[in-house]
Design a protein around this motif. Sequence first.
Motif, mmCIF file in Angstrom:
data_model
loop_
_atom_site.group_PDB
_atom_site.id
_atom_site.type_symbol
_atom_site.label_atom_id
_atom_site.label_comp_id
_atom_site.label_asym_id
_atom_site.label_seq_id
_atom_site.Cartn_x
_atom_site.Cartn_y
_atom_site.Cartn_z
ATOM 1 N N VAL A 227 16.563 -28.113 -17.648
ATOM 2 C CA VAL A 227 17.343 -26.929 -17.981
ATOM 3 C C VAL A 227 18.525 -27.289 -18.877
ATOM 4 O O VAL A 227 19.293 -28.215 -18.561
ATOM 5 C CB VAL A 227 17.859 -26.252 -16.694
ATOM 6 N N ALA A 228 18.680 -26.566 -19.983
ATOM 7 C CA ALA A 228 19.876 -26.673 -20.826
ATOM 8 C C ALA A 228 20.854 -25.588 -20.403
ATOM 9 O O ALA A 228 20.488 -24.410 -20.330
ATOM 10 C CB ALA A 228 19.505 -26.500 -22.287
ATOM 11 N N LEU A 229 22.081 -25.969 -20.101
ATOM 12 C CA LEU A 229 23.133 -25.026 -19.752
ATOM 13 C C LEU A 229 24.040 -24.890 -20.970
ATOM 14 O O LEU A 229 24.710 -25.856 -21.361
ATOM 15 C CB LEU A 229 23.910 -25.537 -18.539
ATOM 16 N N VAL A 230 24.038 -23.718 -21.601
ATOM 17 C CA VAL A 230 24.743 -23.549 -22.875
ATOM 18 C C VAL A 230 25.732 -22.395 -22.780
ATOM 19 O O VAL A 230 25.620 -21.519 -21.929
ATOM 20 C CB VAL A 230 23.755 -23.308 -24.044
ATOM 21 N N GLY A 231 26.688 -22.401 -23.686
ATOM 22 C CA GLY A 231 27.728 -21.381 -23.737
ATOM 23 C C GLY A 231 28.945 -21.951 -24.422
ATOM 24 O O GLY A 231 29.086 -23.173 -24.581
ATOM 25 N N LEU B 62 30.061 -24.457 -13.099
ATOM 26 C CA LEU B 62 28.770 -24.278 -12.430
ATOM 27 C C LEU B 62 28.250 -25.618 -11.914
ATOM 28 O O LEU B 62 27.679 -25.692 -10.815
ATOM 29 C CB LEU B 62 27.760 -23.651 -13.398
ATOM 30 N N PHE B 63 28.449 -26.689 -12.673
ATOM 31 C CA PHE B 63 28.100 -28.029 -12.193
ATOM 32 C C PHE B 63 28.842 -28.347 -10.897
ATOM 33 O O PHE B 63 28.274 -28.926 -9.959
ATOM 34 C CB PHE B 63 28.441 -29.074 -13.257
ATOM 35 N N ALA B 64 30.122 -27.990 -10.862
ATOM 36 C CA ALA B 64 30.932 -28.265 -9.667
ATOM 37 C C ALA B 64 30.392 -27.510 -8.455
ATOM 38 O O ALA B 64 30.467 -28.007 -7.322
ATOM 39 C CB ALA B 64 32.387 -27.888 -9.930
ATOM 40 N N LEU B 65 29.837 -26.317 -8.668
ATOM 41 C CA LEU B 65 29.211 -25.584 -7.570
ATOM 42 C C LEU B 65 27.982 -26.327 -7.064
ATOM 43 O O LEU B 65 27.787 -26.495 -5.852
ATOM 44 C CB LEU B 65 28.813 -24.179 -8.044
ATOM 45 N N VAL B 66 27.149 -26.804 -7.999
ATOM 46 C CA VAL B 66 25.898 -27.463 -7.625
ATOM 47 C C VAL B 66 26.165 -28.786 -6.900
ATOM 48 O O VAL B 66 25.472 -29.125 -5.932
ATOM 49 C CB VAL B 66 25.008 -27.685 -8.869
ATOM 50 N N ASP B 67 27.177 -29.550 -7.357
ATOM 51 C CA ASP B 67 27.417 -30.848 -6.707
ATOM 52 C C ASP B 67 28.310 -30.752 -5.474
ATOM 53 O O ASP B 67 28.632 -31.761 -4.842
ATOM 54 C CB ASP B 67 27.978 -31.864 -7.710
ATOM 55 N N VAL C 273 14.414 -32.377 -24.942
ATOM 56 C CA VAL C 273 14.443 -32.715 -23.518
ATOM 57 C C VAL C 273 14.186 -31.513 -22.605
ATOM 58 O O VAL C 273 13.593 -31.664 -21.537
ATOM 59 C CB VAL C 273 15.806 -33.369 -23.167
ATOM 60 N N THR C 274 14.621 -30.306 -22.986
ATOM 61 C CA THR C 274 14.631 -29.178 -22.055
ATOM 62 C C THR C 274 13.500 -28.191 -22.317
ATOM 63 O O THR C 274 12.981 -28.088 -23.427
ATOM 64 C CB THR C 274 15.979 -28.436 -22.122
ATOM 65 N N ASP C 275 13.142 -27.427 -21.256
ATOM 66 C CA ASP C 275 12.130 -26.383 -21.381
ATOM 67 C C ASP C 275 12.614 -25.040 -20.830
ATOM 68 O O ASP C 275 11.872 -24.059 -20.810
ATOM 69 C CB ASP C 275 10.825 -26.787 -20.676
ATOM 70 N N VAL C 276 13.854 -24.986 -20.365
ATOM 71 C CA VAL C 276 14.487 -23.749 -19.898
ATOM 72 C C VAL C 276 15.931 -23.766 -20.408
ATOM 73 O O VAL C 276 16.566 -24.817 -20.426
ATOM 74 C CB VAL C 276 14.474 -23.640 -18.350
ATOM 75 N N THR C 277 16.433 -22.594 -20.818
ATOM 76 C CA THR C 277 17.822 -22.498 -21.262
ATOM 77 C C THR C 277 18.538 -21.424 -20.451
ATOM 78 O O THR C 277 18.036 -20.299 -20.328
ATOM 79 C CB THR C 277 17.903 -22.155 -22.766
ATOM 80 N N VAL C 278 19.688 -21.782 -19.885
ATOM 81 C CA VAL C 278 20.524 -20.823 -19.157
ATOM 82 C C VAL C 278 21.814 -20.640 -19.954
ATOM 83 O O VAL C 278 22.545 -21.606 -20.197
ATOM 84 C CB VAL C 278 20.832 -21.316 -17.726
ATOM 85 N N HIS C 279 22.079 -19.402 -20.355
ATOM 86 C CA HIS C 279 23.224 -19.096 -21.207
ATOM 87 C C HIS C 279 24.327 -18.439 -20.382
ATOM 88 O O HIS C 279 24.076 -17.469 -19.653
ATOM 89 C CB HIS C 279 22.776 -18.143 -22.334
ATOM 90 N N ILE C 280 25.542 -18.984 -20.472
ATOM 91 C CA ILE C 280 26.706 -18.398 -19.798
ATOM 92 C C ILE C 280 27.531 -17.644 -20.831
ATOM 93 O O ILE C 280 27.959 -18.218 -21.838
ATOM 94 C CB ILE C 280 27.589 -19.475 -19.135
ATOM 95 N N GLU C 281 27.743 -16.374 -20.569
ATOM 96 C CA GLU C 281 28.557 -15.557 -21.474
ATOM 97 C C GLU C 281 29.142 -14.383 -20.705
ATOM 98 O O GLU C 281 28.426 -13.696 -19.970
ATOM 99 C CB GLU C 281 27.708 -15.037 -22.633
ATOM 100 N N ARG C 282 30.442 -14.186 -20.851
ATOM 101 C CA ARG C 282 31.153 -13.076 -20.212
ATOM 102 C C ARG C 282 30.841 -12.984 -18.720
ATOM 103 O O ARG C 282 30.466 -11.937 -18.217
ATOM 104 C CB ARG C 282 30.838 -11.754 -20.916
ATOM 105 N N GLN C 283 30.937 -14.140 -18.052
ATOM 106 C CA GLN C 283 30.806 -14.239 -16.582
ATOM 107 C C GLN C 283 29.391 -13.965 -16.082
ATOM 108 O O GLN C 283 29.187 -13.753 -14.893
ATOM 109 C CB GLN C 283 31.796 -13.277 -15.895
#
Length: 638
Positions: A30-34, A43-48, A212-222
């Motif tokens: 997963v690519a986390l972009v924004g 969001l990383f801090a939530l996961v770890d 490397v990635t096959d899924v993209t998660v976009h963060i925008e406006r919360q």
Amino acid sequence: MITLKNLTLRRGAKVVLDKVSLVLNPGEKVALVGRNGAGKSTLFALVDGSLHEDNGDFAMPSQWRLAQVAQHMPETEESATGFVLAGDTRLVQLRAELTRAEESGDGMAIAHAHTDLADAGEHDAMPRAQALILGLGFKSNELDQPVNSFSGGWRMRLQLARALMCPSDLLLLDEPTNHLDLDALVWLEAWLKRYPGTLVVISHDREFLDAVTDVTVHIERQQLTRYAGNYSAFETLRAQQLALQQASFERQQEKIAHLQKFIDRFKAKATKARQAQSRVKALERMEKIAPVLADAEFTFEFKEPASLPNPMLAIRDGSYGYGDTEILRGVNRSVLAGQRIGILGANGQGKSTLVKTIAQQIPALGGTITTGKGLAIGYFAQQELDVLRPEDDPLQHMTRLARELAASPGEVAREQELRNFLGSFNFNGDMVKQAVGTMSGGEKARLVLAMIVWQRPNLLLLDEPTNHLDLSTREALSVALNEFEGTVMLVSHDRALLRAVCDEFWLVGRGTVAPFDGDLDDYQQYLLDEARRMRDSARQEAAPPAAAVSAQEQRKLDAQQRQQAAARARPLKRELEQSEKRMAALSDERAALESRLAGGLAPAELADAGRRLKAVSEELEGLEERWLELTEQLDNIG
């Protein structure tokens, strides 16, 4: 799987995610972009587990093992191999259990511990650790050096290797490419493609994300939006969605205007009151479509150079390095007006040394650099603070630069003009008075770019300019460089930028600088072949010596050695073939130039032809020397 359900997450008083839902499946990459500040690291801090949700639900399998790169700089006298090996926490735990069993003399516990260690990969743990270290750019003689003997960037590479060494079901990588050169980046891509677990990565390198990635998660406006596919697929899908949203919004606005017009016209008439009221209710029930609020993209351009000397500069018998340490020798290259040169080579081979010497930041150890009349260099240092003063603000930097470049005191730019110029690089309001030392890496990089643009250079020397730039700023830099009328010499691990800007490459390695006859795909294959050879070599060195081998095993070993020899010879043969092609082309050009000079030319043409003949002869001489080296290396392999 990882599940977020109607989740709200705050960082202090700021709402970062507002009632979001998301599912990440096992094995997805997963690519986390924004944009910077959108909340990717939060969001990383939530996961770890560093942060917890304020509302809603977050779930992750309890048995999943998590690995991520520690952000602190390691301080230890432990060897590089030992430090990375300790990243395998399961192995460390089992070794401790074996020690306790041996101290207690418990034979059964000792047997169990040995069995568990074998299952955990004890037999090949050291070769695996050393393969990671070598793959990330270290040399064989550095495997046993203490961690504290390396610079900060290299220690962060060891932190990355330690995270990759850890057995994991989920791997979190936050900007893993920042401290890597192109060689290590290509190796990391290949490793991550083989990684069997779930990967979530934050990066501003689009080619890395695409590979490397096959899924993209976009963060925008919360909000979080999941897209199937890599970054390029995400860009296409998002553009289509934005176009549809804007069209739907415009159609809805037309409908709203029509309903409102009817209401305003007939609400006071008794005969039409019921119809007007029904339309009021229709308006209230209508789910409003938000307009597309496109973020303003950052753009800039380089000023037209005052002059374009040709050649820009000529290097003859260059010897470059630091103090008494010679890194490059026998450098004979010319740089012409309008060239777009990408400088390739492994870390530590001398790319930055070459650029710094040309930029006159460090003195040459030998040889000459002849510059064209009117040469104006714009230099972007790999470490922005090499040219910035942490205690000064952007306005002070620009004021000082404007005074240095002004022909007379009366021509110094006014403060408002400098403020407007800084504003075009997104330094607005109070930011022009903010100390540079408190700024982010991306803001410092933008300030350096602004200072370079103001200087109106005709030769740009850019040493890793994208390290701290987000994707939109990288795109702006790419566009600006393509429109620049002068010459570009670029050191970068951003392949998208190299592909977009450069039309020829120099290879820095083995103590010299030579043209690379190939594209980035050829170079990446060469790097992968070299990485594979180094891994095989590390495994052979770590393997215990065999007392004796059977004839069948010996034949197998001989076959493996022949394959390894062929692998080592392949890039040399490719370079030899490219050198021969280039030598043939240069020989033909030299013969044509000699014929032109013998036929009588006008003075201006005579000078141009003479300079070109000199450059061709020098390059041909260097290639002939390299051809002899390659032939000798191939003979030694054979």
